[in-house]
Design a protein around this motif. Sequence first.
Motif, PDB file in Angstrom:
ATOM      1  N   PHE A 110      13.495  16.839  -0.425  1.00  0.00           N
ATOM      2  CA  PHE A 110      12.415  15.928  -0.044  1.00  0.00           C
ATOM      3  C   PHE A 110      11.517  15.635  -1.237  1.00  0.00           C
ATOM      4  CE2 PHE A 110       7.869  15.681   1.228  1.00  0.00           C
ATOM      5  CZ  PHE A 110       7.879  14.376   1.715  1.00  0.00           C
ATOM      6  N   TYR A 111      11.107  16.691  -1.950  1.00  0.00           N
ATOM      7  CA  TYR A 111      10.217  16.480  -3.089  1.00  0.00           C
ATOM      8  C   TYR A 111      10.899  15.670  -4.190  1.00  0.00           C
ATOM      9  CZ  TYR A 111       6.555  19.540  -1.249  1.00  0.00           C
ATOM     10  OH  TYR A 111       5.544  20.085  -0.486  1.00  0.00           O
ATOM     11  N   GLU A 112      12.195  15.891  -4.396  1.00  0.00           N
ATOM     12  CA  GLU A 112      12.924  15.120  -5.416  1.00  0.00           C
ATOM     13  C   GLU A 112      12.938  13.642  -5.041  1.00  0.00           C
ATOM     14  OE1 GLU A 112      14.165  16.035  -8.400  1.00  0.00           O
ATOM     15  OE2 GLU A 112      13.153  17.952  -8.003  1.00  0.00           O
ATOM     16  N   MET A 113      13.206  13.358  -3.775  1.00  0.00           N
ATOM     17  CA  MET A 113      13.213  11.970  -3.315  1.00  0.00           C
ATOM     18  C   MET A 113      11.813  11.360  -3.428  1.00  0.00           C
ATOM     19  SD  MET A 113      12.103  10.059  -0.471  1.00  0.00           S
ATOM     20  CE  MET A 113      12.030  11.165   0.930  1.00  0.00           C
ATOM     21  N   ALA A 114      10.803  12.112  -2.985  1.00  0.00           N
ATOM     22  CA  ALA A 114       9.442  11.578  -2.907  1.00  0.00           C
ATOM     23  C   ALA A 114       8.837  11.313  -4.285  1.00  0.00           C
ATOM     24  CB  ALA A 114       8.566  12.539  -2.115  1.00  0.00           C
ATOM     25  N   PRO A 123       0.885  10.853  -2.351  1.00  0.00           N
ATOM     26  CA  PRO A 123       0.632  11.865  -1.324  1.00  0.00           C
ATOM     27  C   PRO A 123       1.249  13.229  -1.613  1.00  0.00           C
ATOM     28  CG  PRO A 123       1.113   9.768  -0.288  1.00  0.00           C
ATOM     29  CD  PRO A 123       1.328   9.569  -1.757  1.00  0.00           C
ATOM     30  N   ILE A 124       2.460  13.271  -2.198  1.00  0.00           N
ATOM     31  CA  ILE A 124       3.043  14.609  -2.431  1.00  0.00           C
ATOM     32  C   ILE A 124       2.340  15.337  -3.568  1.00  0.00           C
ATOM     33  CG2 ILE A 124       5.311  14.027  -1.484  1.00  0.00           C
ATOM     34  CD1 ILE A 124       6.261  14.230  -4.522  1.00  0.00           C
ATOM     35  N   GLN A 125       1.712  14.589  -4.465  1.00  0.00           N
ATOM     36  CA  GLN A 125       0.885  15.252  -5.487  1.00  0.00           C
ATOM     37  C   GLN A 125      -0.406  15.780  -4.868  1.00  0.00           C
ATOM     38  OE1 GLN A 125       0.455  12.344  -8.731  1.00  0.00           O
ATOM     39  NE2 GLN A 125       1.582  13.771 -10.033  1.00  0.00           N
ATOM     40  N   GLU A 126      -1.038  14.934  -4.063  1.00  0.00           N
ATOM     41  CA  GLU A 126      -2.330  15.310  -3.477  1.00  0.00           C
ATOM     42  C   GLU A 126      -2.205  16.456  -2.482  1.00  0.00           C
ATOM     43  OE1 GLU A 126      -6.154  13.237  -1.204  1.00  0.00           O
ATOM     44  OE2 GLU A 126      -4.402  12.023  -1.725  1.00  0.00           O
ATOM     45  N   PHE A 127      -1.114  16.467  -1.701  1.00  0.00           N
ATOM     46  CA  PHE A 127      -0.959  17.464  -0.634  1.00  0.00           C
ATOM     47  C   PHE A 127       0.227  18.391  -0.886  1.00  0.00           C
ATOM     48  CE2 PHE A 127      -2.715  13.534   1.315  1.00  0.00           C
ATOM     49  CZ  PHE A 127      -3.999  14.012   1.564  1.00  0.00           C
ATOM     50  N   PHE A 305       4.653  12.425   7.898  1.00  0.00           N
ATOM     51  CA  PHE A 305       3.611  13.451   7.956  1.00  0.00           C
ATOM     52  C   PHE A 305       2.723  13.400   6.713  1.00  0.00           C
ATOM     53  CE2 PHE A 305       2.061  17.932   8.148  1.00  0.00           C
ATOM     54  CZ  PHE A 305       1.604  17.928   9.449  1.00  0.00           C
ATOM     55  N   TYR A 306       3.322  13.239   5.547  1.00  0.00           N
ATOM     56  CA  TYR A 306       2.521  13.148   4.318  1.00  0.00           C
ATOM     57  C   TYR A 306       1.697  11.873   4.290  1.00  0.00           C
ATOM     58  CZ  TYR A 306       3.890  17.289   1.655  1.00  0.00           C
ATOM     59  OH  TYR A 306       4.010  18.573   1.212  1.00  0.00           O
ATOM     60  N   LEU A 307       2.245  10.784   4.804  1.00  0.00           N
ATOM     61  CA  LEU A 307       1.465   9.542   4.850  1.00  0.00           C
ATOM     62  C   LEU A 307       0.309   9.647   5.837  1.00  0.00           C
ATOM     63  CD1 LEU A 307       4.397   6.987   4.586  1.00  0.00           C
ATOM     64  CD2 LEU A 307       2.622   7.409   2.866  1.00  0.00           C
ATOM     65  N   TRP A 308       0.518  10.331   6.958  1.00  0.00           N
ATOM     66  CA  TRP A 308      -0.595  10.580   7.878  1.00  0.00           C
ATOM     67  C   TRP A 308      -1.761  11.256   7.176  1.00  0.00           C
ATOM     68  CZ3 TRP A 308       2.472  12.978  12.570  1.00  0.00           C
ATOM     69  CH2 TRP A 308       2.983  11.937  13.386  1.00  0.00           C
ATOM     70  N   ARG A 309      -1.433  12.198   6.285  1.00  0.00           N
ATOM     71  CA  ARG A 309      -2.498  12.964   5.618  1.00  0.00           C
ATOM     72  C   ARG A 309      -3.367  12.101   4.708  1.00  0.00           C
ATOM     73  NH1 ARG A 309      -5.382  15.667   6.499  1.00  0.00           N
ATOM     74  NH2 ARG A 309      -5.623  17.217   4.861  1.00  0.00           N
ATOM     75  N   VAL A 310      -2.852  10.951   4.312  1.00  0.00           N
ATOM     76  CA  VAL A 310      -3.627  10.071   3.444  1.00  0.00           C
ATOM     77  C   VAL A 310      -4.921   9.643   4.144  1.00  0.00           C
ATOM     78  CG1 VAL A 310      -3.654   7.804   2.322  1.00  0.00           C
ATOM     79  CG2 VAL A 310      -1.606   9.253   2.183  1.00  0.00           C
TER      80      VAL A 310
END
Length: 312
Positions: A110-114, A123-127, A305-310
């Motif tokens: 997931f992180y590689e794709m994101a 978002p993956i950097q922030e959260f 889920f990560y986009l929700w956190r934005v």
Amino acid sequence: MAEILNTMDCWQEVNGDIIIDLPGDFDIKANLGYLERNKNECMFEVENEIITRVIVVGDTRTLVQIHVNKRNQMIVQFLKDSRPLRQSDREEVVRYIREWFDFDRDLTPFYEMAKADPLLKGPIQEFSGLRLIGVPDLFEALCWGILGQQINLAFAYTLKRQFVEKFGDSIEWNGKKYWIFPSFEQIAKLTPEDLTDIKMTFKKSEYIIGIAQLMVSGELSKEKLLRMGSLNEAEKSLVKIRGIGPWTANYVLMRCLRYTSAFPIDDVGLHNAIKHLTGSDKKPVREELFNLSLRWEKWQAYATFYLWRVLY
């Protein structure tokens, strides 16, 4: 479904406490940020980075406090003499916590794709370190999905609190009540008129009672849905139930049944997050959302889920 790791042996007991080894990419602060996003939450309390909640294992109700130490281990302490006597029950507590935080999933793909995705890389950097926090109990997940239909998040939390405090049970400790979500067996005996004190629509009351009755009869269960083996089959089964549309079905598929390909394409929070990140003055159209879901293949639930956190 994305790969699940077999890590149930990554825990031990020391002086009556449970110690769970955590994934290296887990960040407790990122997860507490999500858990603390609404002060009206009634199923757990977070204070000074310590989570206090009731975990029900069969007929056993355990009141636990959870925190993470500097060695990235999760410490689970049992309060009020509620430590289960049987090791199998303590294993179930560990299993519940691991499922709640989705610890047993390898998020590397997931992180590689994101990292390479224009929408997700921020978002993956922030959260970073956030897990898709779940709702392991099917009845609770379905109720939460139905309560949240067509209303804002703050009001959904208000309805949940009213529902839990009217029909749920609790354990009292240090002058506070820690709530247990109402059982489907209890709710199945009610009529919609019994729920009139709660400010939800009459239809939602009917839906929740109807789902409870399906669970009492055995027609609906988490085990049955998981045995279907595919997201499409489970979604088709759920949307046949009165009160459950595609949005609620995919919410439950994400947060309870743990399908990482689940995608609530009609979710307003998702639309608003995408609009915010792209700087657009319009919400994304369905075709755009479908194309995004292809880009996030196998990880649509985590992307959502990560986009929700934005915004939340």
